[in-house]
Write a protein that holds these residues in place. Structure first.
Motif, PDB file in Angstrom:
ATOM      1  N   LEU A   1      -2.677   2.266  -4.773  1.00  0.00           N
ATOM      2  CA  LEU A   1      -2.708   3.661  -4.472  1.00  0.00           C
ATOM      3  C   LEU A   1      -4.072   4.077  -3.984  1.00  0.00           C
ATOM      4  O   LEU A   1      -5.095   3.528  -4.723  1.00  0.00           O
ATOM      5  CB  LEU A   1      -2.240   4.521  -5.487  1.00  0.00           C
TER       6      LEU A   1
ATOM      7  N   TRP B   1       1.362   8.171 -10.556  1.00  0.00           N
ATOM      8  CA  TRP B   1       1.881   7.031  -9.747  1.00  0.00           C
ATOM      9  C   TRP B   1       2.407   6.220 -11.083  1.00  0.00           C
ATOM     10  O   TRP B   1       3.225   5.520 -10.692  1.00  0.00           O
ATOM     11  CB  TRP B   1       0.925   6.494  -9.015  1.00  0.00           C
TER      12      TRP B   1
ATOM     13  N   SER C   1       0.854  -1.195  -0.108  1.00  0.00           N
ATOM     14  CA  SER C   1      -0.009  -0.215   0.029  1.00  0.00           C
ATOM     15  C   SER C   1       0.865   1.263  -0.022  1.00  0.00           C
ATOM     16  O   SER C   1       1.865   1.361   0.716  1.00  0.00           O
ATOM     17  CB  SER C   1      -0.760   0.264   1.162  1.00  0.00           C
ATOM     18  N   THR C   2       0.349   2.305  -0.689  1.00  0.00           N
ATOM     19  CA  THR C   2       1.227   3.732  -0.802  1.00  0.00           C
ATOM     20  C   THR C   2      -0.018   4.681  -0.536  1.00  0.00           C
ATOM     21  O   THR C   2      -0.851   4.376  -1.568  1.00  0.00           O
ATOM     22  CB  THR C   2       1.817   3.425  -1.917  1.00  0.00           C
ATOM     23  N   HIS C   3       0.504   5.716  -0.152  1.00  0.00           N
ATOM     24  CA  HIS C   3      -0.461   7.034  -0.160  1.00  0.00           C
ATOM     25  C   HIS C   3       0.307   8.237  -0.436  1.00  0.00           C
ATOM     26  O   HIS C   3      -0.607   9.136  -0.826  1.00  0.00           O
ATOM     27  CB  HIS C   3      -1.159   7.187   1.255  1.00  0.00           C
ATOM     28  N   ASP C   4       1.631   8.398  -0.356  1.00  0.00           N
ATOM     29  CA  ASP C   4       2.262   9.273  -0.831  1.00  0.00           C
ATOM     30  C   ASP C   4       3.646   8.895  -1.348  1.00  0.00           C
ATOM     31  O   ASP C   4       3.858   7.885  -1.270  1.00  0.00           O
ATOM     32  CB  ASP C   4       2.454  10.298   0.511  1.00  0.00           C
ATOM     33  N   GLU C   5       4.484  10.107  -1.812  1.00  0.00           N
ATOM     34  CA  GLU C   5       5.517   9.640  -2.446  1.00  0.00           C
ATOM     35  C   GLU C   5       6.620   8.964  -1.831  1.00  0.00           C
ATOM     36  O   GLU C   5       7.466   8.131  -2.243  1.00  0.00           O
ATOM     37  CB  GLU C   5       6.089  11.126  -3.214  1.00  0.00           C
TER      38      GLU C   5
ATOM     39  N   LEU D   1      -0.118  -1.196 -11.099  1.00  0.00           N
ATOM     40  CA  LEU D   1      -0.658  -0.177 -10.108  1.00  0.00           C
ATOM     41  C   LEU D   1      -2.147  -0.682  -9.897  1.00  0.00           C
ATOM     42  O   LEU D   1      -3.037  -0.947 -10.756  1.00  0.00           O
ATOM     43  CB  LEU D   1      -0.631   1.019 -10.852  1.00  0.00           C
TER      44      LEU D   1
ATOM     45  N   ARG E   1      -3.367  11.818  -9.630  1.00  0.00           N
ATOM     46  CA  ARG E   1      -2.461  11.139  -8.816  1.00  0.00           C
ATOM     47  C   ARG E   1      -2.039   9.690  -9.313  1.00  0.00           C
ATOM     48  O   ARG E   1      -0.943   9.131  -9.349  1.00  0.00           O
ATOM     49  CB  ARG E   1      -2.861  11.223  -7.573  1.00  0.00           C
ATOM     50  N   VAL E   2      -3.310   9.067 -10.000  1.00  0.00           N
ATOM     51  CA  VAL E   2      -3.022   7.775 -10.499  1.00  0.00           C
ATOM     52  C   VAL E   2      -2.073   7.724 -11.741  1.00  0.00           C
ATOM     53  O   VAL E   2      -1.232   7.013 -11.684  1.00  0.00           O
ATOM     54  CB  VAL E   2      -4.455   7.102 -10.933  1.00  0.00           C
TER      55      VAL E   2
ATOM     56  N   LEU F   1       5.785   5.550  -1.643  1.00  0.00           N
ATOM     57  CA  LEU F   1       5.954   4.973  -2.738  1.00  0.00           C
ATOM     58  C   LEU F   1       7.289   4.583  -2.846  1.00  0.00           C
ATOM     59  O   LEU F   1       7.725   3.352  -3.380  1.00  0.00           O
ATOM     60  CB  LEU F   1       5.339   5.890  -4.034  1.00  0.00           C
TER      61      LEU F   1
ATOM     62  N   GLN G   1      -7.177  10.686  -3.614  1.00  0.00           N
ATOM     63  CA  GLN G   1      -6.022  11.189  -4.250  1.00  0.00           C
ATOM     64  C   GLN G   1      -6.580  11.643  -5.710  1.00  0.00           C
ATOM     65  O   GLN G   1      -5.709  12.539  -6.402  1.00  0.00           O
ATOM     66  CB  GLN G   1      -5.169   9.961  -4.280  1.00  0.00           C
TER      67      GLN G   1
END
Length: 197
Positions: free
Chosen positions: A117, A141, A97-101, A150, A137-138, A104, A133
């Protein structure tokens, strides 16, 4: 990677919905005893194997290893304690899981099978400290993850699907839209069809 990714909190839902064309499903169990978790994982593993579906175990990577499951999903907190070397040695793939850079960058350093994301849209599933997001943002990413698949998650509906895939997501993870549907089986079938198009 499968375009439709079902996430459910109980093996009974896996038994109900996987036969309707689900090929990728995550078992995300919360607040249960280890005995119950062990039983659920074992049943889910056997059922998915019989139906040609890929089972992903959320969080419980040690139990997944012990019970012969070959795919786990880990959140950022789980990554602190996960033994990635042991997972790799056992041939267990993992999504992160990721939510910010920053998250990531950290996730990509482990060379995961996929990166998730979220939340892409507002979600009712759980209180999130991250705002939605959005599709921009998708797309960002997707450029950053390169060849790594992704997975988009959070507030997804079949109506939003085309936009999510156009933005660059390889897979759509779905929880609430199916679990809270008036008819979860019919909604699952709708998702399976929508993801084929």
């Amino acid at each position: 990677m499968e375009r439709f990714y079902l996430i459910t909190g109980d093996v009974d839902w896996i038994k109900k919905l996987v036969p309707y064309g689900v090929k990728l499903v995550q078992l995300r169990i919360k607040d249960q005893s280890e005995e119950v978790i062990r039983q659920q994982i074992t049943q889910a593993r056997d059922f998915c194997s019989q139906h040609g579906a890929q089972l992903v175990i959320n969080d419980y990577w040690e139990l997944a290893l012990e019970l012969g499951c070959d795919f786990v999903h880990l959140g950022q907190e789980d990554m602190d304690s996960a033994d990635f070397a042991t997972l790799r040695k056992a041939g267990v793939r993992f999504g992160l899981s990721t939510h910010d850079e920053e998250e990531l960058d950290r996730a990509l350093s482990f060379k995961p099978e996929y990166v998730a994301l979220g939340p892409v849209y507002l979600t009712k599933l759980k209180k999130m400290k991250w705002a939605p997001q959005g599709l921009e943002r998708v797309s960002r990413w997707k450029k950053m993850v390169g060849e790594t698949p992704l997975v988009a998650i959070g507030g997804l509906t079949p109506e939003r699907l085309a936009g999510v895939f156009e933005a660059g997501a390889d897979s759509a993870a779905v929880v609430t839209d199916i679990m809270q549907a008036h008819n979860p089986i019919a909604r699952t079938q709708e998702w399976v069809e929508a993801c084929k198009q």
